[in-house]
Structures are given as structure tokens and as C-alpha cells.
Scaffold this active site. Structure first.
Site, PDB file in Angstrom:
ATOM      1  N   SER A  13      12.948 -12.414 -17.353  1.00 23.62           N
ATOM      2  CA  SER A  13      14.112 -11.618 -16.951  1.00 23.62           C
ATOM      3  C   SER A  13      15.410 -12.435 -16.872  1.00 23.62           C
ATOM      4  O   SER A  13      16.454 -11.940 -17.290  1.00 23.62           O
ATOM      5  CB  SER A  13      13.835 -10.917 -15.623  1.00 23.62           C
ATOM      6  OG  SER A  13      12.781 -10.003 -15.809  1.00 23.62           O
ATOM      7  N   LYS A  47       5.961  -5.851  -5.113  1.00 23.74           N
ATOM      8  CA  LYS A  47       6.486  -4.540  -5.504  1.00 23.74           C
ATOM      9  C   LYS A  47       6.195  -3.414  -4.503  1.00 23.74           C
ATOM     10  O   LYS A  47       6.978  -2.478  -4.393  1.00 23.74           O
ATOM     11  CB  LYS A  47       5.935  -4.132  -6.878  1.00 23.74           C
ATOM     12  CG  LYS A  47       6.558  -4.892  -8.026  1.00 23.74           C
ATOM     13  CD  LYS A  47       5.997  -4.359  -9.331  1.00 23.74           C
ATOM     14  CE  LYS A  47       6.703  -4.981 -10.517  1.00 23.74           C
ATOM     15  NZ  LYS A  47       6.343  -4.338 -11.779  1.00 23.74           N
ATOM     16  N   THR A  84     -13.301  -1.181 -11.805  1.00 27.59           N
ATOM     17  CA  THR A  84     -13.669  -0.677 -10.472  1.00 27.59           C
ATOM     18  C   THR A  84     -13.445   0.834 -10.477  1.00 27.59           C
ATOM     19  O   THR A  84     -12.309   1.305 -10.436  1.00 27.59           O
ATOM     20  CB  THR A  84     -12.789  -1.342  -9.387  1.00 27.59           C
ATOM     21  OG1 THR A  84     -12.821  -2.755  -9.597  1.00 27.59           O
ATOM     22  CG2 THR A  84     -13.258  -1.011  -7.990  1.00 27.59           C
ATOM     23  N   VAL A  85     -14.550   1.578 -10.565  1.00 22.30           N
ATOM     24  CA  VAL A  85     -14.433   3.026 -10.780  1.00 22.30           C
ATOM     25  C   VAL A  85     -13.708   3.722  -9.625  1.00 22.30           C
ATOM     26  O   VAL A  85     -12.935   4.661  -9.846  1.00 22.30           O
ATOM     27  CB  VAL A  85     -15.833   3.651 -11.002  1.00 22.30           C
ATOM     28  CG1 VAL A  85     -15.725   5.131 -11.302  1.00 22.30           C
ATOM     29  CG2 VAL A  85     -16.523   2.950 -12.142  1.00 22.30           C
ATOM     30  N   ASP A  86     -13.943   3.247  -8.393  1.00 21.06           N
ATOM     31  CA  ASP A  86     -13.282   3.898  -7.248  1.00 21.06           C
ATOM     32  C   ASP A  86     -11.770   3.882  -7.382  1.00 21.06           C
ATOM     33  O   ASP A  86     -11.092   4.841  -7.008  1.00 21.06           O
ATOM     34  CB  ASP A  86     -13.671   3.194  -5.932  1.00 21.06           C
ATOM     35  CG  ASP A  86     -15.062   3.598  -5.501  1.00 21.06           C
ATOM     36  OD1 ASP A  86     -15.628   4.506  -6.152  1.00 21.06           O
ATOM     37  OD2 ASP A  86     -15.589   2.992  -4.544  1.00 21.06           O
ATOM     38  N   GLY A 125       3.697  -4.862 -25.501  1.00 16.47           N
ATOM     39  CA  GLY A 125       4.489  -4.503 -24.326  1.00 16.47           C
ATOM     40  C   GLY A 125       5.860  -5.148 -24.219  1.00 16.47           C
ATOM     41  O   GLY A 125       6.525  -5.008 -23.180  1.00 16.47           O
TER      42      GLY A 125
HETATM   43  P1  ATR Z   1      -0.715  -4.803 -12.390  1.00 17.98           P
HETATM   44  O1  ATR Z   1       0.265  -4.614 -11.288  1.00 17.98           O
HETATM   45  O2  ATR Z   1      -0.237  -5.722 -13.484  1.00 17.98           O
HETATM   46  O3  ATR Z   1      -1.231  -3.514 -12.925  1.00 17.98           O
HETATM   47  P2  ATR Z   1      -3.061  -5.155 -10.761  1.00 17.98           P
HETATM   48  O4  ATR Z   1      -2.513  -4.130  -9.830  1.00 17.98           O
HETATM   49  O5  ATR Z   1      -3.657  -6.393 -10.208  1.00 17.98           O
HETATM   50  O6  ATR Z   1      -1.933  -5.649 -11.778  1.00 17.98           O
HETATM   51  O7  ATR Z   1      -4.127  -4.427 -11.724  1.00 17.98           O
HETATM   52  C1  ATR Z   1      -4.861  -5.124 -12.663  1.00 17.98           C
HETATM   53  C2  ATR Z   1      -5.776  -4.151 -13.439  1.00 17.98           C
HETATM   54  O8  ATR Z   1      -6.441  -4.880 -14.462  1.00 17.98           O
HETATM   55  C3  ATR Z   1      -6.852  -3.531 -12.581  1.00 17.98           C
HETATM   56  O9  ATR Z   1      -7.139  -2.252 -13.073  1.00 17.98           O
HETATM   57  C4  ATR Z   1      -8.040  -4.484 -12.822  1.00 17.98           C
HETATM   58  O10 ATR Z   1      -9.321  -3.904 -12.627  1.00 17.98           O
HETATM   59  P3  ATR Z   1      -9.985  -3.802 -11.156  1.00 17.98           P
HETATM   60  O11 ATR Z   1      -9.344  -2.611 -10.482  1.00 17.98           O
HETATM   61  O12 ATR Z   1     -11.438  -3.610 -11.420  1.00 17.98           O
HETATM   62  O13 ATR Z   1      -9.676  -5.100 -10.461  1.00 17.98           O
HETATM   63  C5  ATR Z   1      -7.854  -4.788 -14.276  1.00 17.98           C
HETATM   64  N1  ATR Z   1      -8.481  -6.058 -14.658  1.00 17.98           N
HETATM   65  C6  ATR Z   1      -8.010  -7.295 -14.382  1.00 17.98           C
HETATM   66  N2  ATR Z   1      -8.851  -8.243 -14.883  1.00 17.98           N
HETATM   67  C7  ATR Z   1      -9.865  -7.566 -15.488  1.00 17.98           C
HETATM   68  C8  ATR Z   1     -11.046  -7.967 -16.211  1.00 17.98           C
HETATM   69  N3  ATR Z   1     -11.347  -9.253 -16.414  1.00 17.98           N
HETATM   70  N4  ATR Z   1     -11.833  -6.993 -16.707  1.00 17.98           N
HETATM   71  C9  ATR Z   1     -11.555  -5.691 -16.536  1.00 17.98           C
HETATM   72  N5  ATR Z   1     -10.457  -5.252 -15.854  1.00 17.98           N
HETATM   73  C10 ATR Z   1      -9.625  -6.171 -15.342  1.00 17.98           C
END
Ligand code: ATR
Length: 291
Positions: free
Chosen positions: A22, A71, A158-160, A252
Site C-alpha cells: 500500500s 480489521k 473448518t466446516v463450522d 488478486g
Molecule cells: P483472511 O482475513 O485473509 O481471510 P483468515 O480470516 O485467517 O484470513 O482466513 C483464512 C482462511 O483460509 C480460512 O478459511 C482458513 O480455513 P480455516 O477456517 O479452516 O482455518 C483458510 N486456510 C488457511 N490455511 C489453510 C490450509 N492450509 N488449508 C485449508 N484452508 C486454509
């Protein structure tokens, strides 16, 4: 440009902050537009956030960006936030208006502008798969729903968390039949039903560039539009497979660029011409590729 006593101060708070692109973007724009402003990176540890915001308020900066991990938390130190920032539950841009700090979120708008310009498509009536359920996924899911997506499927490790985001969209934004799944069949069905695929996870990001967040080889085909919010590497494994399968593949960088453009326009109360934006984008792309 020389910084004199009238310089407007803008900045970004986050931790870590060294990787942020930025400052390059905003200082380049100020220079190009001959606007007397300087944009500074501030590394702010989580337990210093309150002090940092109080300090920025006291220093009367004109505004600042907020990035990971602040954030969400920053909201409690602001005087108010926009409706969209409220829906997303996160602020990435703060503007000082007569001493009051107002929070906005330009991530969703930045994503949307990049998506529309780079793919030529919109969300209206479309099925959308969002991979991931974190902060970026929430901003994009809210935007896609507001833009009239017909269906949003959230796939997450993480499904939840996927279920929580999906319920949130259905309850608060629109009833666009959002649902969550993760196993092979759920995912396969979602890819068959939906045209737009968006990766919001960090899987595939430098240095783990051979990783892919889904079984792209069996799920993708030529009808898909694949947007990966990662920009380093410029072509993730997911985008490589997408191209091989004949899907449209976009990274992105545009989202990063446009969220910054919208923030700058907000701080300065200006609107850039299309011509200026093209100029900034080509310079930004070139600079980011070089470092
Ligand atoms: P951001 O603000 O960049 O979205 P975040 O809130 O930490 O960052 O979210 C990261 C996302 O990437 C989450 O959905 C995470 O999955 P989990 O909810 O199961 O943690 C996903 N993610 C990060 N590393 C991952 C990995 N090695 N395999 C699968 N999903 C991953």
C-alpha cells in the site's frame, strides 16, 4: 515530492506490515497527482491497537488503512462505521472527518471492480463458490450477495466456520440460498452448479506455490471463472489448472489495487478518471512484479 509543513498524513496499521504494497501505491498516486501527502507503514502489535488509534486521532492524520490482525478489533475505537463495514464486521479504511474517525470497508468494492473489469462478468443470477470462510471470504460473500448472486456455496477446511458464514449471509444480506459443504461430493456438486469460483484462502501463496485449495483437476472445466485473491505468485497452482482446463483465471492484484484506489478517493474526496486509473494500475503492476 518534498514533504512540507502542510503535508497530509495517511498510513496503514498492521502486524506484520513490512510486506504491504500500500505505501508504494498511495505515495505514487500522491506524487503523480501532486497532492501534498505522505503514506506511512506502522507496525502495531495487537495489544498496542488502542494506543495507536488514540495516537493517530491525536496527530490528526487524515485517515489510515487497517490490515491483519486489526480489521475487526479496530471498530471499537472508532466513532462510527459504514453499513457495509458493519455487515462485513471489518474495517480496512478509516477517515478523519472533523476529528471523528469513521470506518469503511473497501475490500468488497475493490474485489467487485477488479472482478467486473477483468472478467467482464457480474454476479447477478450467478452461482458462486467461495473457498475459505475468513475475513476476506466474508467481505466477498457479502458483496456477491448484495450484487444479486443466486446461490453462494462456502467450502472451508473448518466446516463450522463455513456454516456460520453461510447462515450469516442468509440471515443478514439476502436469501441467496447460501450453504456450506466440504467433502468431495459437496464440492463436486457445487462446481457443477456454479460458474464463479473464488479462492480466499492463503493456500498456494508464496512459498507454498505447489499447493491447491481444492481438487482443481477433477472440479474445473471451461465454463468456470476462477478468481484467486492471491497475487504472489501471480499464477497460483489453482490458476494454472484453471487455464489448462480452459477456465478464465484472474489473480488478486486488481482487488489489492482497487481497494487502495477507493480508500484514497475517500480520504481526498476525489474521483480518478479511467485514464488515471489505468496509468496507476500499470505502474503498480510493474512495481509489484519487480519487488
Ligand atoms: P483472511 O482475513 O485473509 O481471510 P483468515 O480470516 O485467517 O484470513 O482466513 C483464512 C482462511 O483460509 C480460512 O478459511 C482458513 O480455513 P480455516 O477456517 O479452516 O482455518 C483458510 N486456510 C488457511 N490455511 C489453510 C490450509 N492450509 N488449508 C485449508 N484452508 C486454509
Amino acid at each position: 515530492m518534498l514533504i512540507n509543513g502542510n503535508a497530509k498524513i495517511i498510513g496503514i496499521i498492521g502486524d506484520p506490515i513490512e510486506h504491504s504494497k500500500s505505501p508504494i501505491l498511495h505515495n505514487y498516486i500522491s506524487d503523480y497527482k501532486k497532492i501534498n501527502a505522505v503514506y506511512v507503514p506502522f507496525r502495531v502489535a495487537p495489544d498496542s491497537l488502542a494506543d495507536a488509534v488514540r495516537g493517530l486521532r491525536g496527530l490528526n492524520v487524515i485517515g489510515f488503512n487497517v490490515t491483519v490482525p486489526h480489521k475487526n478489533k479496530v471498530i471499537e475505537y472508532l466513532d462510527g462505521i459504514s453499513e457495509e463495514a458493519g455487515l462485513i464486521g471489518a474495517v480496512n479504511t478509516v477517515k478523519n472527518i472533523n476529528g471523528k474517525l469513521w470506518g469503511y470497508n473497501t475490500d468488497g468494492d475493490g474485489f467487485l471492480r477488479s472482478f467486473k473489469e477483468e472478467t467482464g462478468h457480474s454476479f447477478s443470477g450467478q452461482g458462486v463458490v467461495i473457498i475459505g470462510a475468513g475475513g476476506a471470504a466474508r467481505a466477498i460473500a457479502v458483496k456477491a450477495a448484495l450484487e444479486g448472486a443466486d446461490k453462494i456455496v462456502i467450502l472451508n477446511r473448518t466446516v463450522d466456520k463455513a456454516k456460520e458464514l453461510s447462515d450469516y449471509i442468509n440471515d443478514n444480506v439476502s436469501n441467496c440460498s447460501s450453504f456450506a459443504g466440504i467433502d468431495y461430493n459437496d464440492s463436486k456438486n457445487a462446481f457443477m452448479d456454479c460458474r464463479i469460483i473464488i479462492n480466499t484462502t492463503s493456500v498456494g501463496m508464496h512459498p507454498s506455490i505447489d499447493k491447491c485449495p481444492i481438487e482443481a483437476n477433477s472440479f474445473l472445466d471451461g465454463k468456470h471463472i476462477v478468481y484467486d485473491i492471491i497475487y504472489n505468485p501471480a499464477k497460483t497452482e489453482l490458476l494454472k489448472v484453471a487455464e489448462k482446463k480452459g477456465s478464465m483465471a484472474i489473480n488478486g492484484l486488481g482487488m489489492l489495487f482497487y481497494q487502495g484506489i477507493y480508500a484514497y478517493e475517500k480520504w481526498m474526496d476525489i474521483e480518478f478518471s479511467q485514464n488515471e486509473i489505468e496509468q496507476f494500475y500499470s505502474k503498480f503492476k510493474k512495481t509489484v512484479m519487480e519487488i
